[in-house]
Each structure stands twice: as structure tokens, then as C-alpha cells.
Write a protein that holds these residues in place. Structure first.
Motif, PDB file in Angstrom:
ATOM      1  N   CYS A  91      41.946  37.990  43.742  1.00 21.04           N
ATOM      2  CA  CYS A  91      42.462  36.763  42.965  1.00 21.04           C
ATOM      3  C   CYS A  91      41.888  36.685  41.788  1.00 21.04           C
ATOM      4  O   CYS A  91      42.341  36.085  40.814  1.00 21.04           O
ATOM      5  CB  CYS A  91      41.784  35.570  43.965  1.00 21.04           C
ATOM      6  SG  CYS A  91      41.765  35.681  45.716  1.00 21.04           S
ATOM      7  N   CYS A 102      44.348  36.561  38.295  1.00 17.54           N
ATOM      8  CA  CYS A 102      44.775  35.363  37.825  1.00 17.54           C
ATOM      9  C   CYS A 102      43.763  34.043  37.795  1.00 17.54           C
ATOM     10  O   CYS A 102      43.947  33.655  36.785  1.00 17.54           O
ATOM     11  CB  CYS A 102      46.004  35.087  38.909  1.00 17.54           C
ATOM     12  SG  CYS A 102      47.253  36.274  39.039  1.00 17.54           S
ATOM     13  N   HIS A 103      42.985  34.238  38.845  1.00 16.90           N
ATOM     14  CA  HIS A 103      41.901  32.945  38.876  1.00 16.90           C
ATOM     15  C   HIS A 103      40.779  33.196  37.777  1.00 16.90           C
ATOM     16  O   HIS A 103      39.905  32.223  37.841  1.00 16.90           O
ATOM     17  CB  HIS A 103      41.737  32.479  40.286  1.00 16.90           C
ATOM     18  CG  HIS A 103      43.100  32.046  40.892  1.00 16.90           C
ATOM     19  ND1 HIS A 103      43.476  30.517  40.633  1.00 16.90           N
ATOM     20  CD2 HIS A 103      43.847  32.479  41.831  1.00 16.90           C
ATOM     21  CE1 HIS A 103      44.566  30.418  41.392  1.00 16.90           C
ATOM     22  NE2 HIS A 103      44.711  31.460  42.013  1.00 16.90           N
ATOM     23  N   TRP A 113      44.431  22.494  51.760  1.00 22.79           N
ATOM     24  CA  TRP A 113      45.022  22.882  50.591  1.00 22.79           C
ATOM     25  C   TRP A 113      44.946  24.212  50.322  1.00 22.79           C
ATOM     26  O   TRP A 113      46.009  24.906  49.965  1.00 22.79           O
ATOM     27  CB  TRP A 113      44.949  21.734  49.543  1.00 22.79           C
ATOM     28  CG  TRP A 113      45.521  22.141  48.183  1.00 22.79           C
ATOM     29  CD1 TRP A 113      44.915  22.223  47.045  1.00 22.79           C
ATOM     30  CD2 TRP A 113      46.893  22.274  48.050  1.00 22.79           C
ATOM     31  NE1 TRP A 113      45.825  22.475  45.737  1.00 22.79           N
ATOM     32  CE2 TRP A 113      47.193  22.724  46.433  1.00 22.79           C
ATOM     33  CE3 TRP A 113      47.995  22.305  48.908  1.00 22.79           C
ATOM     34  CZ2 TRP A 113      48.376  22.661  46.165  1.00 22.79           C
ATOM     35  CZ3 TRP A 113      49.352  22.407  48.430  1.00 22.79           C
ATOM     36  CH2 TRP A 113      49.643  22.680  46.823  1.00 22.79           C
ATOM     37  N   MET A 118      52.258  32.999  42.603  1.00 17.35           N
ATOM     38  CA  MET A 118      51.233  33.148  43.285  1.00 17.35           C
ATOM     39  C   MET A 118      51.599  33.794  44.660  1.00 17.35           C
ATOM     40  O   MET A 118      52.466  33.363  45.160  1.00 17.35           O
ATOM     41  CB  MET A 118      50.114  32.124  43.489  1.00 17.35           C
ATOM     42  CG  MET A 118      49.170  32.688  44.710  1.00 17.35           C
ATOM     43  SD  MET A 118      47.821  31.518  44.919  1.00 17.35           S
ATOM     44  CE  MET A 118      47.262  31.946  46.343  1.00 17.35           C
TER      45      MET A 118
HETATM   46  C1  HEC Z   1      49.605  36.660  40.515  1.00 16.50           C
HETATM   47  C2  HEC Z   1      48.655  35.623  40.135  1.00 16.50           C
HETATM   48  C3  HEC Z   1      47.776  34.795  41.219  1.00 16.50           C
HETATM   49  C4  HEC Z   1      47.170  35.640  42.150  1.00 16.50           C
HETATM   50  C5  HEC Z   1      46.888  37.201  42.347  1.00 16.50           C
HETATM   51  C6  HEC Z   1      46.477  34.667  43.004  1.00 16.50           C
HETATM   52  N1  HEC Z   1      46.786  33.327  42.671  1.00 16.50           N
HETATM   53 FE1  HEC Z   1      46.241  31.431  43.500  1.00 16.50          FE
HETATM   54  N2  HEC Z   1      47.588  30.611  42.059  1.00 16.50           N
HETATM   55  C7  HEC Z   1      48.235  31.249  41.125  1.00 16.50           C
HETATM   56  C8  HEC Z   1      49.076  30.070  40.153  1.00 16.50           C
HETATM   57  C9  HEC Z   1      49.871  30.359  39.084  1.00 16.50           C
HETATM   58  C10 HEC Z   1      48.785  28.815  40.831  1.00 16.50           C
HETATM   59  C11 HEC Z   1      49.052  27.477  40.559  1.00 16.50           C
HETATM   60  C12 HEC Z   1      50.650  27.285  41.331  1.00 16.50           C
HETATM   61  C13 HEC Z   1      51.173  25.945  40.924  1.00 16.50           C
HETATM   62  O1  HEC Z   1      51.983  26.080  39.914  1.00 16.50           O
HETATM   63  O2  HEC Z   1      50.880  25.134  41.709  1.00 16.50           O
HETATM   64  C14 HEC Z   1      47.668  29.149  42.111  1.00 16.50           C
HETATM   65  C15 HEC Z   1      47.273  28.257  42.939  1.00 16.50           C
HETATM   66  C16 HEC Z   1      46.198  28.559  43.731  1.00 16.50           C
HETATM   67  C17 HEC Z   1      45.623  27.373  44.750  1.00 16.50           C
HETATM   68  C18 HEC Z   1      45.843  25.932  44.471  1.00 16.50           C
HETATM   69  C19 HEC Z   1      44.810  25.176  43.320  1.00 16.50           C
HETATM   70  C20 HEC Z   1      45.249  24.039  43.166  1.00 16.50           C
HETATM   71  O3  HEC Z   1      44.416  23.475  42.159  1.00 16.50           O
HETATM   72  O4  HEC Z   1      46.360  23.453  43.440  1.00 16.50           O
HETATM   73  C21 HEC Z   1      44.665  28.146  45.550  1.00 16.50           C
HETATM   74  C22 HEC Z   1      43.797  27.319  46.549  1.00 16.50           C
HETATM   75  C23 HEC Z   1      44.738  29.563  45.027  1.00 16.50           C
HETATM   76  N3  HEC Z   1      45.744  29.584  43.939  1.00 16.50           N
HETATM   77  C24 HEC Z   1      43.906  30.410  45.750  1.00 16.50           C
HETATM   78  C25 HEC Z   1      44.161  31.820  45.654  1.00 16.50           C
HETATM   79  C26 HEC Z   1      43.708  32.755  46.230  1.00 16.50           C
HETATM   80  C27 HEC Z   1      42.195  32.539  47.179  1.00 16.50           C
HETATM   81  C28 HEC Z   1      43.877  33.919  45.737  1.00 16.50           C
HETATM   82  C29 HEC Z   1      43.439  35.449  46.351  1.00 16.50           C
HETATM   83  C30 HEC Z   1      43.573  35.652  47.720  1.00 16.50           C
HETATM   84  C31 HEC Z   1      44.979  33.869  44.665  1.00 16.50           C
HETATM   85  N4  HEC Z   1      45.018  32.385  44.575  1.00 16.50           N
HETATM   86  C32 HEC Z   1      45.651  34.715  44.074  1.00 16.50           C
HETATM   87  C33 HEC Z   1      48.367  32.414  40.786  1.00 16.50           C
HETATM   88  C34 HEC Z   1      47.627  33.564  41.460  1.00 16.50           C
END
Ligand code: HEC
Length: 142
Positions: A71, A74-75, A100, A117
Motif C-alpha cells: 500500500c 500509493c498511500h 469503509w 486502486m
Molecule cells: C495504485 C495505488 C494504490 C494502491 C497500491 C493502494 N491504494 Fe488505496 N487508494 C488509492 C487511491 C487513488 C484511493 C482514492 C480512491 C478514490 O478516488 O476514492 C485509495 C483509497 C483507499 C481507501 C479509502 C480512503 C478514503 O479516505 O476514502 C482505503 C481505506 C485504502 N485506499 C486502503 C488501501 C490499502 C489498505 C492498500 C494496500 C493493501 C491500498 N489502499 C493500496 C490508491 C492505491
């Protein structure tokens, strides 16, 4: 004889509007990393609605490793976002936040047919997902 010359075919390079795409491309197709959940209480197949590991140090450690590998690109490392994706330290605590979190980690986030994501439901068991949730709770900020 003042023919109007039309300048055609001037290609303007549009800057990609997606903030995540360039990062994803730079890293290529990153394979999700399996998470070793040995030592965590087994949870079975039925998805729980609330984090069963809240505050469990073992779960937090497993979650830290899983988050860093899957994660953080990206995060952000230690869940401190550089702006490419939401900063997960501010995710709501408690059951609402759990719901969520589970929606997103399982199904990812698709915008206009493209995953911003990726979904993790075929990669992680629920032990791994709740471990990551526990880690994120340990990083929570108001
Ligand atoms: C390729 C990039 C990427 C990866 C890898 C990724 N994410 Fe995300 N994630 C995003 C993006 C971009 C968003 C916002 C999506 C949207 O527009 O709502 C997001 C949104 C989220 C949200 C909601 C956040 C909110 O405030 O609404 C959560 C929870 C989350 N990700 C958890 C994870 C977790 C846990 C992992 C790893 C297992 C992960 N993500 C891996 C890009 C990524």
C-alpha cells in the motif's frame, strides 16, 4: 488571394489527469505480496464486520509489513501520504471506519473503468486485511 492556412495536426500533449497513473507506470505492474498471517487468531471464511484484532501488537506488526509492501507506494510510507492517494491516518476509527476500509481494500477504487486502486480480495485473507486495519489504527490521527 489570401487563402487561409489552417494549421492542422498540431498535437498538444495533454497532461494525464489521473494522479496515480504515472506512479503506477513508473513502478510497472507491481505484484501484490502475500502476507504471512501465522500466529494471528484464525477468522474463518465468513467476513467479520468489525476489526477483531484492534490493538493487538502481533496484528499491528503483520499489518505494518503488509502495508509497507502493498500500500505504501500509493498511500505513503508509515501511512503518511505524499498526496497521490488519501492519507489513511485520518480514516475513521470504529465500526464505520472498518466498513469503509473493508469496502476499499476488497474492491479497490475504479474510476472511469480504470483502477486507481487495485482490489485485494483475491490476494489477502481477512486476517491480513484486519491486520492492516489494525496497523492503520495505530497510526491514526484526528
Ligand atoms: C495504485 C495505488 C494504490 C494502491 C497500491 C493502494 N491504494 Fe488505496 N487508494 C488509492 C487511491 C487513488 C484511493 C482514492 C480512491 C478514490 O478516488 O476514492 C485509495 C483509497 C483507499 C481507501 C479509502 C480512503 C478514503 O479516505 O476514502 C482505503 C481505506 C485504502 N485506499 C486502503 C488501501 C490499502 C489498505 C492498500 C494496500 C493493501 C491500498 N489502499 C493500496 C490508491 C492505491
Amino acid at each position: 488571394m489570401n487563402g487561409t492556412r489552417t494549421v492542422a495536426g498540431l498535437a498538444l500533449v495533454a497532461i494525464a489527469s489521473g494522479v496515480v497513473a504515472p506512479l503506477a507506470m513508473a513502478h510497472g505492474d507491481v505484484q501484490p505480496q502475500a502476507v504471512n498471517t501465522e500466529g494471528l487468531k484464525p477468522l474463518g471464511d465468513k467476513m467479520l464486520e468489525e476489526n477483531p484484532y484492534r490493538g493487538d501488537p502481533k496484528a499491528i506488526a503483520v499489518g505494518f509489513s503488509a502495508f509497507t509492501q502493498n500500500c505504501a507506494r500509493c498511500h505513503g510510507l508509515e501511512a503518511i501520504s505524499g498526496g497521490l492517494a488519501p492519507d489513511l491516518r485520518y480514516l475513521e476509527l470504529g465500526k464505520e471506519g472498518d466498513t469503509w476500509f473493508m469496502e476499499r481494500i476488497q474492491n479497490g477504487a475504479m474510476v472511469n473503468g480504470v483502477y486507481k486502486m487495485p482490489p485485494f480480495k483475491t490476494v489477502f485473507n481477512q486476517e491480513a486485511m484486519w491486520a492492516i486495519r489494525s496497523y492503520l489504527e495505530s497510526r491514526h490521527e484526528d
